[in-house]
Scaffold this motif. Structure first.
Motif, PDB file in Angstrom:
ATOM      1  N   GLY A  74       0.819  -1.212   0.000  1.00 10.39           N
ATOM      2  CA  GLY A  74       0.000   0.000   0.000  1.00 10.39           C
ATOM      3  C   GLY A  74       0.849   1.255   0.000  1.00 10.39           C
ATOM      4  N   VAL A  75       1.955   1.235   0.738  1.00  6.29           N
ATOM      5  CA  VAL A  75       2.850   2.394   0.767  1.00  6.29           C
ATOM      6  C   VAL A  75       3.425   2.668  -0.624  1.00  6.29           C
ATOM      7  CG1 VAL A  75       5.027   3.279   1.692  1.00  6.29           C
ATOM      8  CG2 VAL A  75       3.423   2.109   3.204  1.00  6.29           C
ATOM      9  N   SER A  76       3.817   1.603  -1.344  1.00  2.00           N
ATOM     10  CA  SER A  76       4.349   1.786  -2.707  1.00  2.00           C
ATOM     11  C   SER A  76       3.287   2.379  -3.623  1.00  2.00           C
ATOM     12  CB  SER A  76       4.835   0.448  -3.254  1.00  2.00           C
ATOM     13  OG  SER A  76       5.907  -0.053  -2.493  1.00  2.00           O
TER      14      SER A  76
ATOM     15  N   ASN B 120      -3.894   6.325  -4.780  1.00  5.12           N
ATOM     16  CA  ASN B 120      -4.477   6.318  -3.437  1.00  5.12           C
ATOM     17  C   ASN B 120      -5.552   5.243  -3.255  1.00  5.12           C
ATOM     18  OD1 ASN B 120      -2.815   8.362  -2.634  1.00  5.12           O
ATOM     19  ND2 ASN B 120      -4.337   9.985  -2.867  1.00  5.12           N
ATOM     20  N   ASP B 121      -6.337   4.984  -4.295  1.00  5.66           N
ATOM     21  CA  ASP B 121      -7.398   3.970  -4.157  1.00  5.66           C
ATOM     22  C   ASP B 121      -6.790   2.584  -3.913  1.00  5.66           C
ATOM     23  OD1 ASP B 121      -9.297   5.903  -4.526  1.00  5.66           O
ATOM     24  OD2 ASP B 121      -9.526   5.541  -6.674  1.00  5.66           O
ATOM     25  N   SER B 122      -5.778   2.228  -4.693  1.00  2.46           N
ATOM     26  CA  SER B 122      -5.116   0.935  -4.503  1.00  2.46           C
ATOM     27  C   SER B 122      -4.431   0.878  -3.145  1.00  2.46           C
ATOM     28  CB  SER B 122      -4.089   0.703  -5.610  1.00  2.46           C
ATOM     29  OG  SER B 122      -4.707   0.671  -6.876  1.00  2.46           O
ATOM     30  N   ALA B 123      -3.829   2.011  -2.743  1.00  2.00           N
ATOM     31  CA  ALA B 123      -3.165   2.057  -1.433  1.00  2.00           C
ATOM     32  C   ALA B 123      -4.176   1.827  -0.310  1.00  2.00           C
ATOM     33  CB  ALA B 123      -2.455   3.401  -1.261  1.00  2.00           C
ATOM     34  N   MET B 124      -5.322   2.494  -0.397  1.00  2.00           N
ATOM     35  CA  MET B 124      -6.349   2.352   0.649  1.00  2.00           C
ATOM     36  C   MET B 124      -6.858   0.912   0.723  1.00  2.00           C
ATOM     37  SD  MET B 124      -8.013   3.987   3.022  1.00  2.00           S
ATOM     38  CE  MET B 124      -8.152   5.749   2.695  1.00  2.00           C
TER      39      MET B 124
ATOM     40  N   ASN C  50      -0.960   4.762   7.963  1.00  2.00           N
ATOM     41  CA  ASN C  50      -0.855   5.025   6.529  1.00  2.00           C
ATOM     42  C   ASN C  50      -2.170   5.523   5.946  1.00  2.00           C
ATOM     43  OD1 ASN C  50       1.865   4.260   6.381  1.00  2.00           O
ATOM     44  ND2 ASN C  50       1.329   2.101   6.183  1.00  2.00           N
ATOM     45  N   ILE C  51      -3.290   5.040   6.481  1.00  2.00           N
ATOM     46  CA  ILE C  51      -4.598   5.564   6.058  1.00  2.00           C
ATOM     47  C   ILE C  51      -4.703   7.050   6.421  1.00  2.00           C
ATOM     48  CG2 ILE C  51      -7.079   5.457   6.555  1.00  2.00           C
ATOM     49  CD1 ILE C  51      -6.733   2.391   6.821  1.00  2.00           C
TER      50      ILE C  51
ATOM     51  N   THR D 128      -3.025  13.851   2.719  1.00  2.40           N
ATOM     52  CA  THR D 128      -2.708  14.315   1.365  1.00  2.40           C
ATOM     53  C   THR D 128      -3.947  14.733   0.587  1.00  2.40           C
ATOM     54  OG1 THR D 128      -2.735  12.009   0.600  1.00  2.40           O
ATOM     55  CG2 THR D 128      -0.598  12.944   1.180  1.00  2.40           C
ATOM     56  N   THR D 129      -5.118  14.205   0.958  1.00  6.02           N
ATOM     57  CA  THR D 129      -6.356  14.586   0.262  1.00  6.02           C
ATOM     58  C   THR D 129      -7.072  15.736   0.963  1.00  6.02           C
ATOM     59  OG1 THR D 129      -7.515  12.819   1.474  1.00  6.02           O
ATOM     60  CG2 THR D 129      -6.695  12.303  -0.736  1.00  6.02           C
ATOM     61  N   GLY D 130      -6.456  16.304   1.997  1.00  8.40           N
ATOM     62  CA  GLY D 130      -7.019  17.486   2.649  1.00  8.40           C
ATOM     63  C   GLY D 130      -7.966  17.210   3.787  1.00  8.40           C
ATOM     64  N   ASN D 131      -8.158  15.967   4.160  1.00  6.99           N
ATOM     65  CA  ASN D 131      -9.053  15.621   5.283  1.00  6.99           C
ATOM     66  C   ASN D 131      -8.213  15.612   6.569  1.00  6.99           C
ATOM     67  OD1 ASN D 131     -11.059  14.704   6.959  1.00  6.99           O
ATOM     68  ND2 ASN D 131     -11.719  13.047   5.595  1.00  6.99           N
TER      69      ASN D 131
END
Length: 553
Positions: free
Chosen positions: A174-176, A183-187, A209-210, A216-219
């Motif tokens: 997920g980090v990679s 981001n979708d694949s990471a999540m 990591n979540i 990064t998405t501003g949340n």
């Protein structure tokens, strides 16, 4: 004051007695290593000792692991047990090299470990090798390669699932994806990892990591909520490394939100934990983030100071020579601690030795400072001399270029003057022939008005006499040499190019009218130029301009 002394006393006592179990275990393991009856037992206890020692001293851990590797390499035909341990040792060496940013050496060790595991056909260990290689390429920011090895590891692990290892690999995959901006694949990977971790503490890793994705998405608020939950769990487990990481994340988020005081609060606590528990590898990042916070606050003085501190720690941590020296000093300290005696004589000798060591180190530092100062001074002088030489060469080249340009201009003027002389010769020849014909007509034409012819003859004669002087320009034009022009330029730098050309024509004894015809200008323009030349040359009222020009030759 008494309260302060009591706090310090109990802190020191707690630290000393808190270290006793660990030191006792290390001593016990060392004893078992020394008393081992065969190589397999010795290797077993050396590996356990290494895992215990490396938590507090990476340098000593590396030395122990190298000692273990040496024992295995000395065995002529090692069995599967020794080969398996050798693969683990090579993996550990790869980890040490990664920490020192020697990625090429790290990859070499990990590939050797993988080769041994493939020969043993140990699928579980092969999966671990692929995982470690994925980690290596992630450190090098080669995320496509890291994903390739993580996926290979997962493919093998599906046949023999170890939930904790399975969760770790999915988390790193997920980090990679995250660093590849997927981001979708990471999540998706983080959530799978969280499901496979068997403990609440393990789940904090993918949760962290979540939170990074939320950041990064501003949340920001959702990210802060997760980080704070993880921080509480890390503190309950007293896991200082994770406490430091989470507090750094919180400091960065609050700084980005403009909450500078909260950011400083978290970064100060991070710095406290890092120094208290000896986590020096985090100090460069901490001081870099601290510099960033003060820069956003507009306090550039402190920002610059913390950035310099960041550079200092970064350079010192990744200096291999310093790392070896620190390890050597720590070994010497432990040896002295084990061998120390309570006698006053030993204490005095130790104090004297330390004093001599400090004096020697101070002298060596002084020698180094002096040598560096001399080297810097020499280099500075060399740079100054080279710069002066370079400037002189450039100035000479510019002067040469200007001189060559002036010569070219003079050649062009000479060529134009020669063309004018040639044209004038043709006109002069024509007028002479025309005058000869008119004279013949007058002589033989009795009926022609003689007075009209006589006036025309007089005008033509005057014109021929005037223009005949131009013929001498061809003989004198070569005298417009470089030396005369250079003298004018040096002695009277205010003279323009046009004024210097007029001086050259005056030098050939040409009249104002002749100069006017050659330059194709009006009589007033030539007179105005003569007036400016007199003024720039500083001539007095009674002094002739032509005479002053001829004196320059």
């Amino acid at each position: 004051m008494r309260l302060f002394l009591l706090v310090v006393f109990y802190t020191v006592i707690g630290t000393v007695f808190g270290q006793v179990p660990q030191d006792s275990l290390v001593i016990e393991l060392r004893g078992k290593v020394e008393n081992a009856q065969n190589d397999s037992v010795k290797v077993h206890y050396l590996i356990k000792l290494t895992k215990k020692v490396e938590k507090s001293n990476i340098g000593q851990g590396r030395e122990l692991i190298m000692e273990t590797l040496g024992i295995i390499n000395d065995i002529e035909i090692p069995n599967d047990y020794f080969l398996k341990q050798k693969a683990s040792i090579l993996d550990a060496l790869g980890k040490y090299e990664s920490r020192q940013i020697n990625y090429q050496n790290s990859l070499n060790f990990r590939l050797q470990a993988l080769k041994i595991r493939e020969a043993l056909k140990d699928s579980i260990e092969i999966a671990k090798s692929y995982h470690s290689m994925g980690m290596l390429f992630r450190y090098q920011k080669e995320y496509d390669k890291s994903k390739f090895y993580f996926l290979k590891s997962l493919e093998i692990q599906k046949k023999n699932i170890d939930s904790a290892q399975f969760a770790r690999t999915y988390n790193m995959l997920g980090v990679s994806y995250y660093y590849n901006k997927q981001n979708d694949s990471a999540m998706y990977c983080y959530k799978l990892s969280r499901n496979y971790y068997p403990t609440a503490f393990g789940k904090t890793r993918p949760n962290e990591n979540i939170a990074a994705i939320y950041y990064t998405t501003g949340n920001y608020e959702r990210a802060i909520e997760i980080y704070k939950k993880n921080l509480a769990l890390y503190k309950s487990e007293e896991n200082n490394d994770f406490i430091i990481n989470v507090q750094m994340h919180l400091a960065k988020i609050h700084s980005d939100l403009g909450r500078h005081q909260q950011a400083i609060h978290y970064i100060d606590k991070t710095l406290f934990y890092a120094k208290k528990y000896g986590n020096t590898s985090k100090l460069p990042l901490i001081y870099q983030l601290r510099s960033h916070i003060f820069e956003k606050m507009g306090n550039y003085r402190y920002a610059l100071g913390y950035y310099k501190t960041h550079k200092y720690y970064y350079d010192s941590i990744f200096n291999v020579k310093n790392a070896k020296k620190i390890t050597e000093l720590e070994l010497n300290y432990k040896f002295q601690k084990e061998k120390q005696a309570d006698s006053l004589q030993f204490a005095n000798e130790k104090q004297a030795l330390e004093l001599m060591t400090e004096v020697k180190q101070a002298r060596n530092r002084l020698y180094i400072v002096v040598l560096l100062s001399i080297s810097i001074l020499g280099i500075t002088l060399l740079i100054i001399v080279n710069n002066r030489r370079r400037l002189n060469r450039e100035r000479f080249k510019k002067e040469q270029f200007a001189k060559e340009l002036l010569d070219e201009q003079l050649k062009h003027t000479t060529y134009q003057a020669k063309q004018l002389v040639a044209d004038n010769k043709m006109r002069l020849q024509f007028k002479q022939e025309f005058l000869t014909k008119l004279k013949k007509v007058k002589k033989h034409g009795d009926d022609v008005d003689a007075s009209g012819f006589q006036s025309l003859i007089v005008d033509l004669t005057s014109q021929i006499q005037t223009e005949s002087k131009f013929d001498s320009i061809g003989d004198n034009i070569e005298q417009l040499d470089k030396e005369f022009n250079e003298k004018l330029r040096i002695q009277y730098p205010d003279l323009t190019k046009s004024e210097r050309e007029i001086c050259a024509l005056m030098r050939m004894n040409l009249s104002i009218k002749e100069i006017m015809i050659i330059r194709n200008v009006s009589m007033g323009s030539v007179k105005a130029s003569r007036h400016r030349i007199r003024k720039k040359m500083g001539l007095e009222r009674g002094q002739e301009l032509e005479q002053a020009i001829m004196e320059l030759v």
